[in-house]
Design a protein around this motif. Sequence first.
Motif, short mmCIF file in Angstrom:
data_model
loop_
_atom_site.label_atom_id
_atom_site.label_comp_id
_atom_site.label_asym_id
_atom_site.label_seq_id
_atom_site.Cartn_x
_atom_site.Cartn_y
_atom_site.Cartn_z
N ASP A 26 -7.24 4.82 6.27
CA ASP A 26 -5.96 4.66 5.38
C ASP A 26 -6.00 3.52 4.52
N SER A 27 -6.88 2.35 4.90
CA SER A 27 -7.08 1.23 3.87
C SER A 27 -7.79 1.44 2.66
N ARG A 28 -8.71 2.43 2.90
CA ARG A 28 -9.76 2.60 1.54
C ARG A 28 -8.92 3.23 0.31
N ARG A 29 -7.75 2.35 -0.30
CA ARG A 29 -7.43 2.51 -1.90
C ARG A 29 -7.89 1.31 -2.64
N ASN B 203 -14.66 2.67 -3.43
CA ASN B 203 -13.45 3.13 -4.44
C ASN B 203 -14.03 2.89 -5.81
N THR C 178 -6.33 -1.90 -2.18
CA THR C 178 -6.18 -2.64 -1.07
C THR C 178 -7.25 -3.85 -0.73
N HIS D 169 -3.25 1.15 8.44
CA HIS D 169 -2.35 1.44 7.05
C HIS D 169 -2.65 0.42 5.98
N ARG D 170 -2.57 1.10 4.78
CA ARG D 170 -3.07 0.50 3.33
C ARG D 170 -2.47 -0.92 3.08
N HIS D 171 -1.14 -0.78 3.35
CA HIS D 171 -0.19 -2.01 2.85
C HIS D 171 -0.68 -3.10 3.89
N HIS E 272 -8.10 5.26 -6.50
CA HIS E 272 -7.20 5.17 -5.56
C HIS E 272 -7.50 6.22 -4.31
#
Length: 816
Positions: A681-684, A715, A687, A642-644, A724
């Motif tokens: 999912d962490s690839r924002r 990113n 993050t 998870h990104r958060h 994002h």
Amino acid sequence: MKRTLFILSLLAASGLSYAAAQSQASSRSASGTSREYRIWSDTPAVTRLFDNQKEEGRTSNQYDGIWEPSSADGGTPTWNAAKGNPAQLWESEGYPIGNGRMGAMVFNGSGRDRYALNEISLWSGGENLGTTNRNGDKKYNGYNANTGGDGFGCYQPFGDFIVDFGAPVKQEGFDRALSLNEAEVTSKGTRKGVTVSSESFVSAPDQVMVFSYKADQPGKLDAKFTFVGQQDGVQVSASGNTVTLKGTLKNGMQFEGQAVVLNNKGTLTANNGVLELKGGDSCVVLVALGTDYVMDYSKHWKGAAPSGKIAKQLAAAKKKSLAELRAAHRKDFSKYFDRVTLNLGTTDAAVAGLPTPKRLDAYKKNQNDPQLEETMFQLGRYLLISSSRPGSLPANLQGLWNGMVSPPWASDYHSNINMQMAYWGAEPTNLPECHLPMMDLLVATEEPNRIATQEYVKATQPDHQGKVRGWTLYTSHNPFGGNGWQVNIPASAWYALHMWEHYNFTQDKAYLKKVYPMMKEICEFWEDHLKELGAGGKGFKTDGKEVDVTKFPELADIKAGTLVAPHGWSPEHGPREDGVAHDQQLIWELFTNTIAAAKTLGVDDAWAKQLAAKRDRLAGPKIGKEGNLMEWMIDRIPRTQHRHTSHLFAVYPGNMINPVKTPELSEAASKSLEWRGTTGDSRRSWTWPWRTALWARFHNGDKAHEMVSGLLQHNTLPNLLTTHAPMQLDGNFGIPGGISEMLLQSHSGQIELLPAPAKAWASGSVKGLKARGNVTVDFTWKDGKVTDYKLTSPTGKKVKLVVNGQTKDVTPQKQK
């Protein structure tokens, strides 16, 4: 050398002799930053319009973004669709310039130059009053320009300014570049045998945009100039040497832009909204933008029409030469940018000399480019200086720059991480003034936020009696105090941390006195909102339903009277339930900092003691059965991409958990971060900076550097803006804060130099970083060890310093 000669030629063209220009350039090199930071390309930008922008038949786009075909084969230029869809072109190809209030994304193209203009207050929508259901949700209908004053709305593009050359550019010798040191975009290109050089910048002292053009041959500068508007009803007219854009949004906001073309030689004519220059030697274009927005709730956010102010700004600017405008701009910008210099090592010359898109491609194959990583650090500072200045609105999701009438997430203010991250680098990288617009907006929107909070409580708790004390916000909010998508109950507590940190770094008691009442009021909201649990967690709820606590042995040690935030969330992850770690950590930080503020100001002693007693009753962080920091009061095992990393707020940007004071909790938090991973999912973009700072707080410099590298690899766009996706600038804004934590930490009662050394940056130096207590820090290191340092402060008050694992008391030099 090529770059230096190009700058010198522009200086000389503006009236400076070569010797004077050379002297000015040398002086800047001696007194300014030790390195030049340049983002550049040898390929023209694609300037094709998109997202319902309108050319209205007044400019040509047939040459945009492609090389001139060979004259021998008589080819016809076409748009190079291989560069991506139009929405990607805007965010990946332009170069941003700005003065905090207004800015432009600069596209030096093949057949024309396009300046996508912005003014930070041009927003559709309004206060968005009322709720729509028992969950307290609000209307969120704003991804367009047509939202009236009773909706949420979105940030709007001001329009485009077009400089049309009517001929494609020659491939050989083309160059366009953004100088971060000078906050200027330059370009050079040859059309029909004539080479035209340009520069563009946005002046804060003179409040105008300046675009200048010069041909290398007398009488050979030919171009058309006009505005292009995106919103319905925009009017463009031209008269004399001025072209004007006027419009009114559906919420009643008036906006106006004027461009004055000052030509040297040649003839300038006005026709059908277009100014046409023929036979000129050079020209300077001055552009002023304005709206009737004022940051004042009592005035319904509305002031005088912008025409008068724009006219005064242009009249004053016209009295100055290009050299004078440039000198004032550079002096103003450098007083911010030059405060911090950073050297992380030297990149191989063959790589360092590549155009930025190719250099970024090379980095993805081999991450040995410390100067590119430096550039990302300084770009984040550059963007904050350019989009957040005192007296204006703060930076939004896209900073200042937006080319779409329906931007992603409304290009609004997001309170669950994004707005906060925009300002993580402000204090440690010595830009405290740039932090102030964030607080100014919170002060200005306090009353509408109180109203929105009252509406939320009334909708969700129909039996609630009386007025709600304090306030909070929704995840999305706008410049009118309008709240939009999804309530974010702990948002105001997080914002309060910024109020305290600004004081912590600057020691400005006058400022603290101003914001302390707001911090106290946010505490009052939580005093009334917290929920008491019984012994063993009796009364604990998940998803609004009380659970059988005997089934959860991890709740057994909860004492009667323990306080929890009800029905919380670990954004954006997991169930909604009581006592979520993210909320508990935020409230602990809020109470602790407000108690310290009261003590600093010598006020509210009795209340602060009561608040301390409540803080000590908060459910605190716990270690789960697998050694992880628990994200919820129920011991779940969240091995996820998870990104958060919401439950690690207490590590960074908070200070509840750190290796010095709470080593066991710090180790558990480190394990939880490892579980989150670095892929999927962490690839924002946002993050990576958070994880950079977290790993730095765990003193793991190599993992922190891995996060810096991840941002660049996964990113980052060809112009080094982060995505994002789509483009969102919190990644750019946040990375200076993360890198600062690798170099300097001051959150645990001591100043630690190089707390997270990275093998990739074995030797280097930094000057001008800030530590809490208003201490300025310079130091050098070699082979991962600090070799020299200097501390200065206004007071010369003794501090505890950690250098290479050794703790000592040091008295900083007193600043002159």
